[in-house]
Each structure stands twice: as C-alpha cells, then as structure tokens.
Design a protein around this motif. Structure first.
Motif, short mmCIF file in Angstrom:
data_model
loop_
_atom_site.label_atom_id
_atom_site.label_comp_id
_atom_site.label_asym_id
_atom_site.label_seq_id
_atom_site.Cartn_x
_atom_site.Cartn_y
_atom_site.Cartn_z
N MET A 6 0.82 -1.21 0.00
CA MET A 6 0.00 0.00 0.00
C MET A 6 0.85 1.26 0.00
O MET A 6 0.37 2.32 -0.33
CB MET A 6 -0.91 0.02 1.22
N LEU A 7 2.11 1.16 0.39
CA LEU A 7 2.93 2.35 0.50
C LEU A 7 3.67 2.70 -0.78
O LEU A 7 4.64 3.44 -0.74
CB LEU A 7 3.91 2.19 1.67
N THR A 8 3.22 2.19 -1.92
CA THR A 8 3.78 2.67 -3.18
C THR A 8 3.27 4.08 -3.38
O THR A 8 2.20 4.46 -2.87
CB THR A 8 3.35 1.77 -4.35
N ALA A 9 4.02 4.87 -4.12
CA ALA A 9 3.70 6.29 -4.25
C ALA A 9 2.31 6.53 -4.83
O ALA A 9 1.56 7.36 -4.32
CB ALA A 9 4.76 6.98 -5.10
N SER A 10 1.93 5.81 -5.88
CA SER A 10 0.64 6.08 -6.52
C SER A 10 -0.53 5.70 -5.62
O SER A 10 -1.50 6.44 -5.50
CB SER A 10 0.55 5.36 -7.86
N VAL A 11 -0.45 4.54 -4.97
CA VAL A 11 -1.53 4.10 -4.09
C VAL A 11 -1.58 4.97 -2.84
O VAL A 11 -2.66 5.37 -2.40
CB VAL A 11 -1.37 2.61 -3.73
N ALA A 12 -0.43 5.28 -2.27
CA ALA A 12 -0.38 6.11 -1.06
C ALA A 12 -0.96 7.49 -1.35
O ALA A 12 -1.71 8.03 -0.53
CB ALA A 12 1.05 6.23 -0.56
N TYR A 13 -0.62 8.06 -2.49
CA TYR A 13 -1.14 9.40 -2.82
C TYR A 13 -2.66 9.37 -2.94
O TYR A 13 -3.34 10.25 -2.42
CB TYR A 13 -0.51 9.91 -4.12
N ALA A 14 -3.19 8.37 -3.62
CA ALA A 14 -4.65 8.29 -3.83
C ALA A 14 -5.39 8.11 -2.51
O ALA A 14 -6.51 8.60 -2.35
CB ALA A 14 -4.96 7.14 -4.78
N GLN A 15 -4.78 7.43 -1.53
CA GLN A 15 -5.46 7.18 -0.28
C GLN A 15 -5.19 8.24 0.78
O GLN A 15 -6.05 8.53 1.60
CB GLN A 15 -5.05 5.81 0.28
N VAL A 16 -4.01 8.84 0.75
CA VAL A 16 -3.62 9.77 1.81
C VAL A 16 -4.09 11.18 1.56
O VAL A 16 -4.69 11.81 2.43
CB VAL A 16 -2.09 9.74 2.01
N VAL A 17 -3.85 11.70 0.39
CA VAL A 17 -4.07 13.12 0.14
C VAL A 17 -5.53 13.53 0.29
O VAL A 17 -5.82 14.49 1.00
CB VAL A 17 -3.49 13.54 -1.23
N ALA A 71 -7.91 12.31 2.06
CA ALA A 71 -8.44 12.14 3.42
C ALA A 71 -7.66 12.91 4.48
O ALA A 71 -8.23 13.31 5.49
CB ALA A 71 -8.44 10.66 3.78
N TYR A 72 -6.35 13.13 4.28
CA TYR A 72 -5.51 13.63 5.36
C TYR A 72 -4.78 14.93 5.08
O TYR A 72 -4.04 15.40 5.93
CB TYR A 72 -4.48 12.56 5.76
N VAL A 73 -4.94 15.51 3.90
CA VAL A 73 -4.21 16.71 3.56
C VAL A 73 -5.17 17.86 3.31
O VAL A 73 -6.14 17.72 2.58
CB VAL A 73 -3.31 16.48 2.31
N ASN A 74 -4.87 19.00 3.92
CA ASN A 74 -5.64 20.23 3.74
C ASN A 74 -4.67 21.30 3.23
O ASN A 74 -3.95 21.90 4.02
CB ASN A 74 -6.29 20.65 5.05
N THR A 75 -4.67 21.53 1.92
CA THR A 75 -3.74 22.51 1.36
C THR A 75 -4.12 23.94 1.70
O THR A 75 -3.29 24.83 1.64
CB THR A 75 -3.63 22.36 -0.17
N GLY A 76 -5.36 24.15 2.10
CA GLY A 76 -5.80 25.48 2.51
C GLY A 76 -5.23 25.90 3.87
O GLY A 76 -4.97 27.07 4.11
N ALA A 77 -5.04 24.93 4.75
CA ALA A 77 -4.45 25.17 6.07
C ALA A 77 -3.46 24.04 6.34
O ALA A 77 -3.77 23.08 7.06
CB ALA A 77 -5.53 25.21 7.14
N PRO A 78 -2.26 24.12 5.74
CA PRO A 78 -1.30 23.01 5.82
C PRO A 78 -0.96 22.56 7.23
O PRO A 78 -0.84 21.36 7.48
CB PRO A 78 -0.05 23.57 5.12
#
Length: 121
Positions: free
Chosen positions: A64-75, A77-84
């Motif tokens: 699951m920690l490959t870059a493409s799969v991790a990006y699709a699952q992490v960003v 749900a867990y990243v807010n670019t408006g308030a980093p």
C-alpha cells in the motif's frame, strides 16, 4: 481567638497562592527546508518517511505504501492545502498520535510539501 482565626486564614491563603503552578510550553521550532529551489517530491521524499515509520506495524500492508496508491489514499483524506499546519497527515506525524512520531526535519518536510500544494510528483 480572633488573632488565631486571622492567622489561620492568612496561612491558608498563602498555601493557596503557592499551590498555583504554570508550566511554559515552548513551541517546537521547525528547521528550514532547503531543497535547492526544487519542489518537494512525494515519491522520493515523503513516501520514504512513511515507509520507514509505518512498516514496523503495517508490514503486511507494505504494498500500500507505493507512491501512486499512497497518494490516492492519503491526500484526499488527510491533507488540507488550505491550512497546511492543520492537515491530519502533518498533525499526526508531528505529534506521534498514531504511535510513530517523525523527526522535526521530517515533519518540516511534510509541512513544506503540503504548503507547496501536495503534488503527486
């Protein structure tokens, strides 16, 4: 008797004032990230942080920690670019609330990547 009551009240008041304590909490200083003007790479700089930290508990889920799969699952749900600095990814990694706390440099790298727009590069 009146003097004893006043004396007792003064002693209790003094004890009350001495019982208050305030601990100063100093903010954690994040080291500056100098990437030579290049944007932070998700695949080569961010994913290895989580591969290193997460494989100790999630070793059965390592694919699951490959870059493409991790990006699709992490960003999403867990990243807010408006308030980093309030992104769940950054807060959890910095505080160690999910059992693994990253170093201050790694946390600063994650924050810089989110600040740059959390690109899939």
């Amino acid at each position: 008797m009146k003097k004893q009551s006043i004396f007792l009240i003064l002693i209790l008041f003094a004890l009350f004032l001495n019982s208050c304590k305030y601990d100063f909490i100093l903010p954690v200083e994040t080291p500056p990230i100098d990437n030579g003007g290049e944007p932070i790479s998700f695949a080569t700089q961010i994913v290895p942080i989580f591969t290193q930290q997460c494989n100790s508990c999630h070793n059965s889920q390592a694919p699951m920690l490959t870059a493409s799969v991790a990006y699709a699952q992490v960003v999403p749900a867990y990243v807010n670019t408006g308030a980093p600095s309030s992104s769940k990814l950054y807060v959890n990694a910095q505080s160690g609330s999910h059992y693994a706390k990253v170093s201050a440099t790694q946390a600063a790298l994650i924050l810089q990547w989110i600040t740059e727009g959390a690109k899939n590069n």
